[in-house]
Design a protein around this motif. Structure first.
Motif, mmCIF file in Angstrom:
data_model
loop_
_atom_site.group_PDB
_atom_site.id
_atom_site.type_symbol
_atom_site.label_atom_id
_atom_site.label_comp_id
_atom_site.label_asym_id
_atom_site.label_seq_id
_atom_site.Cartn_x
_atom_site.Cartn_y
_atom_site.Cartn_z
ATOM 1 N N ALA A 90 -5.186 -3.427 9.048
ATOM 2 C CA ALA A 90 -5.733 -4.089 10.239
ATOM 3 C C ALA A 90 -7.253 -3.968 10.230
ATOM 4 N N PRO A 91 -7.960 -5.053 10.539
ATOM 5 C CA PRO A 91 -9.426 -5.028 10.467
ATOM 6 C C PRO A 91 -10.074 -3.865 11.222
ATOM 7 N N ASP A 92 -9.545 -3.490 12.372
ATOM 8 C CA ASP A 92 -10.156 -2.396 13.130
ATOM 9 C C ASP A 92 -9.800 -1.013 12.583
ATOM 10 N N GLN A 93 -8.937 -0.964 11.568
ATOM 11 C CA GLN A 93 -8.529 0.307 10.970
ATOM 12 C C GLN A 93 -9.033 0.470 9.530
ATOM 13 N N GLN A 94 -9.732 -0.536 9.019
ATOM 14 C CA GLN A 94 -10.226 -0.470 7.632
ATOM 15 C C GLN A 94 -11.286 0.602 7.503
ATOM 16 N N GLY A 95 -11.294 1.247 6.334
ATOM 17 C CA GLY A 95 -12.268 2.290 6.060
ATOM 18 C C GLY A 95 -11.821 3.676 6.487
ATOM 19 N N HIS A 96 -10.570 3.813 6.921
ATOM 20 C CA HIS A 96 -10.049 5.106 7.353
ATOM 21 C C HIS A 96 -9.046 5.701 6.363
ATOM 22 N N GLY A 97 -8.935 5.127 5.176
ATOM 23 C CA GLY A 97 -8.044 5.688 4.149
ATOM 24 C C GLY A 97 -6.607 5.209 4.195
ATOM 25 N N ILE A 98 -6.298 4.262 5.062
ATOM 26 C CA ILE A 98 -4.915 3.781 5.172
ATOM 27 C C ILE A 98 -4.471 3.092 3.887
ATOM 28 N N GLY A 99 -5.331 2.255 3.313
ATOM 29 C CA GLY A 99 -4.987 1.572 2.063
ATOM 30 C C GLY A 99 -4.710 2.566 0.942
ATOM 31 N N THR A 100 -5.529 3.588 0.840
ATOM 32 C CA THR A 100 -5.326 4.625 -0.178
ATOM 33 C C THR A 100 -4.014 5.354 0.060
ATOM 34 N N GLN A 101 -3.730 5.697 1.314
ATOM 35 C CA GLN A 101 -2.459 6.361 1.632
ATOM 36 C C GLN A 101 -1.278 5.510 1.194
ATOM 37 N N LEU A 102 -1.372 4.218 1.456
ATOM 38 C CA LEU A 102 -0.271 3.322 1.098
ATOM 39 C C LEU A 102 -0.099 3.223 -0.412
ATOM 40 N N MET A 103 -1.211 3.188 -1.149
ATOM 41 C CA MET A 103 -1.103 3.109 -2.617
ATOM 42 C C MET A 103 -0.356 4.316 -3.175
ATOM 43 N N TRP A 104 -0.605 5.486 -2.621
ATOM 44 C CA TRP A 104 0.092 6.700 -3.076
ATOM 45 C C TRP A 104 1.516 6.758 -2.537
ATOM 46 N N ALA A 105 1.724 6.219 -1.347
ATOM 47 C CA ALA A 105 3.040 6.282 -0.711
ATOM 48 C C ALA A 105 4.085 5.432 -1.414
ATOM 49 N N VAL A 106 3.669 4.461 -2.234
ATOM 50 C CA VAL A 106 4.661 3.639 -2.942
ATOM 51 C C VAL A 106 5.340 4.409 -4.071
ATOM 52 N N LEU A 107 4.692 5.444 -4.581
ATOM 53 C CA LEU A 107 5.207 6.145 -5.762
ATOM 54 C C LEU A 107 6.664 6.602 -5.630
ATOM 55 N N PRO A 108 7.080 7.205 -4.513
ATOM 56 C CA PRO A 108 8.482 7.619 -4.404
ATOM 57 C C PRO A 108 9.481 6.454 -4.396
ATOM 58 N N TYR A 109 9.013 5.248 -4.144
ATOM 59 C CA TYR A 109 9.894 4.077 -4.112
ATOM 60 C C TYR A 109 10.073 3.444 -5.488
ATOM 61 N N LEU A 110 9.304 3.909 -6.472
ATOM 62 C CA LEU A 110 9.377 3.336 -7.809
ATOM 63 C C LEU A 110 10.518 3.963 -8.592
ATOM 64 N N PRO A 111 11.202 3.152 -9.407
ATOM 65 C CA PRO A 111 12.241 3.718 -10.270
ATOM 66 C C PRO A 111 11.622 4.719 -11.250
ATOM 67 N N GLU A 112 12.414 5.666 -11.674
ATOM 68 C CA GLU A 112 11.947 6.718 -12.574
ATOM 69 C C GLU A 112 11.349 6.165 -13.871
ATOM 70 N N GLN A 113 11.851 5.033 -14.344
ATOM 71 C CA GLN A 113 11.372 4.472 -15.608
ATOM 72 C C GLN A 113 10.028 3.750 -15.502
ATOM 73 N N THR A 114 9.464 3.662 -14.301
ATOM 74 C CA THR A 114 8.183 2.974 -14.125
ATOM 75 C C THR A 114 7.076 3.758 -14.830
ATOM 76 N N THR A 115 6.348 3.074 -15.716
ATOM 77 C CA THR A 115 5.288 3.739 -16.480
ATOM 78 C C THR A 115 3.896 3.249 -16.120
ATOM 79 N N GLU A 116 3.814 2.079 -15.467
ATOM 80 C CA GLU A 116 2.497 1.550 -15.133
ATOM 81 C C GLU A 116 2.555 0.738 -13.845
ATOM 82 N N ILE A 117 1.414 0.766 -13.132
ATOM 83 C CA ILE A 117 1.272 -0.020 -11.915
ATOM 84 C C ILE A 117 0.091 -0.959 -12.108
#
Length: 172
Positions: A90-117
């Protein structure tokens, strides 16, 4: 955004309308930068979004501040490769690390065989490119699609851990 209220979880069909609104608000700046109001995140219909949310090879997660959806990211899984897309805050929430949190938060949703993003963004989106590079993504190539040129970046999973382990064994 309040740390105690932040929740990151999968986005379901019941949140599709709110997700569509969030993406449109987040991508307006990108459209203005390129002078193109017809970029895919702004032209996707609610019907198309719901179909995307129902796909088995796609996971969409969101960040909520209380009941408000303030960020989201979509990841498409194809064998050993995952592709992040539509990272929106959300534009009023940019710059607070939310995008970075989301990039890391996807990792548990990836299948074990995933080698690259993989991820792509507009070639002139300097802030996006810098954010991805700070998270370990490296530029691979540029590709034109109509009037836009996208830069594709890749992050090898486990690469940082392998380098650290290698450094530990060479220090002995």
């Amino acid at each position: 955004m309040s740390e105690t209220q932040t929740r990151i979880d999968r986005v379901g069909d019941e949140t599709a309308g709110e997700l569509l609104t969030l993406r449109r608000a987040a991508f307006v700046t990108e459209a203005q930068q390129y002078g193109d109001p017809h970029i895919p995140p702004l032209t996707q219909t609610l019907h198309e979004l719901r179909a995307d949310l129902a796909r088995e090879d796609v996971v969409t997660i969101g960040a909520w501040d209380g009941h408000r959806l303030v960020g989201s990211v979509r990841v498409e899984i194809d064998g050993q490769k995952a592709t992040l897309g539509r990272l929106a805050v959300a534009p009023d929430q940019q710059g607070h690390g939310i995008g970075t949190q989301l990039m890391w938060a996807v990792l548990p949703y990836l299948p074990e065989q995933t080698t690259e993003i993989w991820v792509f963004t507009g070639k002139d989106s300097r802030q996006n490119l810098a954010m991805y590079q700070q998270q370990g993504y490296e530029e691979q190539f540029d590709k034109s699609a109509g009037d836009l040129t996208y830069t594709y970046l890749r992050r090898i999973l486990g690469e940082a851990q392998a380098r650290a382990a290698s450094a530990d064994t060479t220090d002995d």
